[in-house]
Design an enzyme around this catalytic site. Sequence first.
Site, mmCIF file in Angstrom:
data_model
loop_
_atom_site.group_PDB
_atom_site.id
_atom_site.type_symbol
_atom_site.label_atom_id
_atom_site.label_comp_id
_atom_site.label_asym_id
_atom_site.label_seq_id
_atom_site.Cartn_x
_atom_site.Cartn_y
_atom_site.Cartn_z
ATOM 1 N N SER B 68 0.822 -1.336 -0.065
ATOM 2 C CA SER B 68 0.052 0.117 -0.079
ATOM 3 C C SER B 68 1.020 1.091 0.028
ATOM 4 C CB SER B 68 -0.919 0.064 1.374
ATOM 5 O OG SER B 68 -1.720 1.187 1.281
ATOM 6 N N ILE B 69 0.887 1.921 -1.118
ATOM 7 C CA ILE B 69 2.047 3.062 -1.346
ATOM 8 C C ILE B 69 1.331 4.389 -1.035
ATOM 9 C CG2 ILE B 69 3.760 3.696 -2.860
ATOM 10 C CD1 ILE B 69 4.057 0.812 -2.397
ATOM 11 N N LEU B 71 -0.130 6.331 -3.334
ATOM 12 C CA LEU B 71 -0.139 7.293 -4.657
ATOM 13 C C LEU B 71 0.871 8.578 -4.099
ATOM 14 C CD1 LEU B 71 -3.720 7.130 -5.918
ATOM 15 C CD2 LEU B 71 -1.824 5.632 -6.550
ATOM 16 N N ASN B 124 -7.160 5.822 -13.314
ATOM 17 C CA ASN B 124 -7.093 4.619 -12.038
ATOM 18 C C ASN B 124 -7.978 4.859 -11.328
ATOM 19 O OD1 ASN B 124 -6.237 2.957 -10.009
ATOM 20 N ND2 ASN B 124 -4.404 3.930 -9.583
ATOM 21 N N CYS B 127 -8.116 2.382 -7.309
ATOM 22 C CA CYS B 127 -7.027 2.211 -6.279
ATOM 23 C C CYS B 127 -7.755 1.547 -4.938
ATOM 24 C CB CYS B 127 -6.390 3.502 -5.834
ATOM 25 S SG CYS B 127 -5.050 3.471 -4.697
ATOM 26 N N THR B 190 -5.130 -4.061 -7.978
ATOM 27 C CA THR B 190 -4.963 -5.027 -6.963
ATOM 28 C C THR B 190 -6.208 -5.773 -5.896
ATOM 29 O OG1 THR B 190 -4.007 -3.624 -5.471
ATOM 30 C CG2 THR B 190 -2.147 -4.753 -6.790
ATOM 31 N N GLY B 240 -2.065 -8.840 -14.318
ATOM 32 C CA GLY B 240 -2.266 -9.737 -13.010
ATOM 33 C C GLY B 240 -1.414 -10.915 -13.139
ATOM 34 N N GLY B 241 -0.549 -11.053 -12.694
ATOM 35 C CA GLY B 241 0.380 -12.540 -12.553
ATOM 36 C C GLY B 241 1.117 -12.760 -13.754
HETATM 37 C C1 LIG Z 1 4.080 -1.218 -5.562
HETATM 38 C C2 LIG Z 1 3.153 -1.365 -6.613
HETATM 39 C C3 LIG Z 1 2.395 -0.135 -6.634
HETATM 40 C C4 LIG Z 1 1.335 0.124 -7.597
HETATM 41 N N1 LIG Z 1 0.861 1.333 -7.855
HETATM 42 C C5 LIG Z 1 -0.191 1.266 -8.841
HETATM 43 C C6 LIG Z 1 -0.587 2.856 -9.111
HETATM 44 O O1 LIG Z 1 0.088 3.849 -8.845
HETATM 45 N N2 LIG Z 1 -1.551 2.836 -10.058
HETATM 46 C C7 LIG Z 1 -2.170 1.582 -10.519
HETATM 47 O O2 LIG Z 1 -3.193 1.856 -11.631
HETATM 48 N N3 LIG Z 1 -1.705 0.408 -10.274
HETATM 49 C C8 LIG Z 1 -0.731 0.347 -9.446
HETATM 50 N N4 LIG Z 1 -0.204 -0.946 -9.104
HETATM 51 C C9 LIG Z 1 -0.974 -1.992 -9.496
HETATM 52 C C10 LIG Z 1 -0.078 -2.739 -10.875
HETATM 53 O O3 LIG Z 1 -0.246 -1.825 -11.866
HETATM 54 C C11 LIG Z 1 -0.923 -4.034 -11.269
HETATM 55 O O4 LIG Z 1 -2.310 -3.669 -11.499
HETATM 56 C C12 LIG Z 1 -0.817 -5.110 -10.065
HETATM 57 O O5 LIG Z 1 0.331 -5.137 -9.723
HETATM 58 C C13 LIG Z 1 -1.051 -6.442 -11.009
HETATM 59 O O6 LIG Z 1 0.128 -6.828 -11.912
HETATM 60 P P1 LIG Z 1 1.235 -7.922 -11.467
HETATM 61 O O7 LIG Z 1 0.599 -9.218 -11.018
HETATM 62 O O8 LIG Z 1 1.880 -8.175 -12.652
HETATM 63 O O9 LIG Z 1 2.061 -7.362 -10.453
HETATM 64 C C14 LIG Z 1 0.720 -1.180 -8.228
HETATM 65 C C15 LIG Z 1 1.333 -2.461 -7.757
HETATM 66 C C16 LIG Z 1 2.460 -2.409 -6.894
HETATM 67 C C17 LIG Z 1 2.965 -3.791 -6.611
#
Ligand SMILES: Cc1cc2nc3c(=O)[nH]c(=O)nc-3n(C[C@H](O)[C@H](O)[C@H](O)COP(=O)(O)O)c2cc1C
Lengths: 290, 315
Positions: B68-69, B71, B124, B127, B190, B240-241
Amino acid sequence: MTDFVSASKYAASPDRVGEPDRHPDRPAGEFICNVLSNEWVNGEYKLLALETPPRALNARAGQFFHLLCPTPDGAEVWMRRPMSVYRIDKDAGHLQFLYKCEGRGTQGMALLEPGDEFNIAGPFGIGFHLDPAWKNIVVLGRGVGLATLAPLAQMAAENGVHVTAILSARSAELVMSRDMFDELGADVIAVNDTDHSSDVDNVEAILEKLIADGRADAFFTCGSNRLLDLMKRLGKAHGVPGQVAMEQIMACGLGACYICVRTFEVNGEKILRRVCREGPVFDIQETVGW
Amino acid sequence: MVDLSVKIGDVEMANPVTPASGAFSWEYADVIDLNRLGGLVAKTICKEPRLGNPTPRMAETEAGIIQSIGLPGKGIEYFIDHIVPEYKKFTPPLIVSVSSESTEEFAELARDLSIPGVDVIECNISCPTRNTTGGNFAMQSEHTKEVVSAIRAATDKPLWAKLSPNAGDIVSIAMAAEEAGADCLVIANTFLSLKIRTDNFRPALGNKFGGLVSPALKPIVLRMVYQVAKQVSIPVIGIGGVTKAEDVVEYMLAGASAVGIGYAGFRNPTALTAIIDDLEAWCDDRGIKKVTELIGAIKDDDMEMDTLTAASSGV
Ligand SMILES: Cc1cc2nc3c(=O)[nH]c(=O)nc-3n(C[C@H](O)[C@H](O)[C@H](O)COP(=O)(O)O)c2cc1C
Ligand SMILES: Cc1cc2nc3c(=O)[nH]c(=O)nc-3n(C[C@H](O)[C@H](O)[C@H](O)COP(=O)(O)OP(=O)(O)OC[C@H]3O[C@@H](n4cnc5c(N)ncnc54)[C@H](O)[C@@H]3O)c2cc1C
Ligand code: FES
C-alpha cells in the site's frame, strides 16, 4: 529457487559469467553468478563470495545489489533482499557480501554452496563520496553496518585517505571486519557492550578526541540509530560533514515503486526520499530519527 | 518472424508487453532497453503533491506480496515539467495514469495532461485503498459511468479505464466504462487484503490494508478478462500475475489485446524484455505470423468433449 526468467525455455536476459554481455551500455543489470564460497564468520554472520560477470564489478562502496534468495523451506521467497557490497575485487572478478542470517531470505542465502548459481541485480543506488579535500575520515559502524562500511575503507586506501575505524558490537567476538580494516591500514578501535566501551559517552569521547586531533575531516556511519544521532550532533557542533548508509524494505531497487521511502529534513521541511535511488547513502545532517 | 505489433484503438504498440502503473519507471533504463517495450506506463499521478502512506509499505505473504503505497508524487505540474520529459527520451507510446477523489478534479487532470507527448490517459479509478466515492469509483457501475463520462468530456486523447478486481460484478462495470466512452479497459488493479503480525498483533502494513499481488491471482483476472472481452467491443489489457511469455499468450487467448506486468519486474528486473524475446520465439516455434491472431482465440465453443480428452489434446 524459482527464477521465472532464467527458467524460461527460450531466452534468458540475465548476464552470465563467461558469456557476452547482453546489455553492455547499462549501468546495472541482472547477473547469474557462480558461488565460490559461503562460510560462517561467527555465530550470526556469513561471507558469500561470488564470481560475477564484469559489469557487476562496477559497483562502488555504499552501493547495493538486490539478491534473489533461494528458499529456506520450500515455500516461495517473493522479494529480493538488498545487500551492500562488502568487497569488490575487479582483478579476480569477485564480489563479496557479508550478511546476518535472520529471516527467510537470508536463511535461504545461507544454504548456497560452492558451484551454485545465484541471481543478483545491481549495482543500485548512490554510494559513499570522498571529497578530495579530506585527508582523514572516521568510520563508525555497528553490527552489520560494518559490512557496508568496509569497502569505504578500501576506497579511502586507494585514494590515500587515512581511516580511523570504530567498530562496535555486542561482544568482542562479534566485532567483524577488523582484519579487513587492519589490512587496509586503518587505525582500528573496537568497542563492545560487554565492557560498556560501546556506550555513547565513551564513543563520544573518542570522536571528540579525533576531532581535536584533526583526524576527522568527515564522518561515516551505518548500522545504529544511536550512533547516527551521535555523529549528527557532533558533526553539527564541530562542522564535520557526514554520510550515513540507511536501510528500508525494498521491492524494485530501482526507484519505481516508492516502497523504500524514509523521512528527511531539508531546510526545515520534511520530505520523503527513496533509499534505493536517492540513497542508500545520505547526508547525516538531513536524517531524522525513525 | 512473427509480427508482434498490436493496436489498442488508434494507439500502435510494437508488441503487447507493457509495464503496469506504479511498478515501473524510466529508471528501469538502468537495466533494460525501454525502447523495446510496447508502451511506457507512468505511475499514477494526482493533482497535488502527496507523501503517500506510512511505512512499511510492503509485506510478504505465503502466496505473494501485499503493498500500500498511497499514490505519493510531486503533483501534476512537476509531472509535466520533469517526468514526462524523462519518458520522452524513449520511443514507445506514453500512457499516463491519473487518480483523484472527485469527478471534477479527475476531469481537470485529464484535461491538463492532454498535451503533446502524452499518448494515452489511463484513469486509475480502482486504487484499492480508496473508498467507492473517494477514488475507487470502479466498485460500482454508476460511479464508474459518472467519472469516466466526465473524463471523456475533458480530453480527446485515447482514454483507458483501469478496473478493480474487488467489484462484485466486473462485467457490468466494464460495460458502464465502455458506454461512458472509454477506449480500452485495463483489468485489473490489486486485490484488497490484510496481513496481521502474530508477534505483535499489529497490521503488517503502515496503512493496514494493502493490495495483494501474486501469480496466484492470474486465473482469477484471466477469468475477468475473458468475461469482459466477450461483452465489450473495445480492447482489453490484462494485468495480473504475468511472469512468462505463456501468460501473455493466455491473456490474449482470453481476449486481451495486450498485457501489463508489475511484480515480475521486481522479481527479475530484466523480465519485461525477456518476456518479449520469449513471446517472439514462442510464436515462431508455432508458425504464428501475427500475434494478434491469438486475441480471443480460446477454443471454447466445442465443450461437449470428454474432459480428459480436452485437457490433453494439442492446439
Ligand atoms: C508497488 C506497486 C504499486 C502500484 N501502484 C499502482 C499505481 O500507482 N496505479 C495503478 O493503477 N496500479 C498500481 N499498482 C497495480 C499494478 O499496476 C498491477 O495492476 C498489479 O500489480 C497486478 O499486476 P502484477 O501481478 O503483474 O503485479 C501497483 C502495484 C504495485 C505492486
Ligand atoms: C541498502 C541496504 C544494504 C544492506 N546491506 C546489508 C549487508 O551488507 N548485510 C546484511 O546482513 N544486511 C544488509 N541489509 C539488510 C538486509 O537487507 C536485511 O537483513 C534482509 O533483507 C533481511 O531479510 P530476511 O529475509 O532475512 O528477513 P525478513 O525479516 O524475513 O525479511 C522480510 C522482508 O523485510 C525486508 N527487510 C527486513 N529487514 C530489513 C532491513 N534491515 N533492511 C531492508 N529490508 C529489510 C526483507 O528484505 C524482506 O522483504 C541491507 C539493507 C539495505 C536496504
Ligand atoms: S525499492 Fe522501489 S523505489 Fe526503492
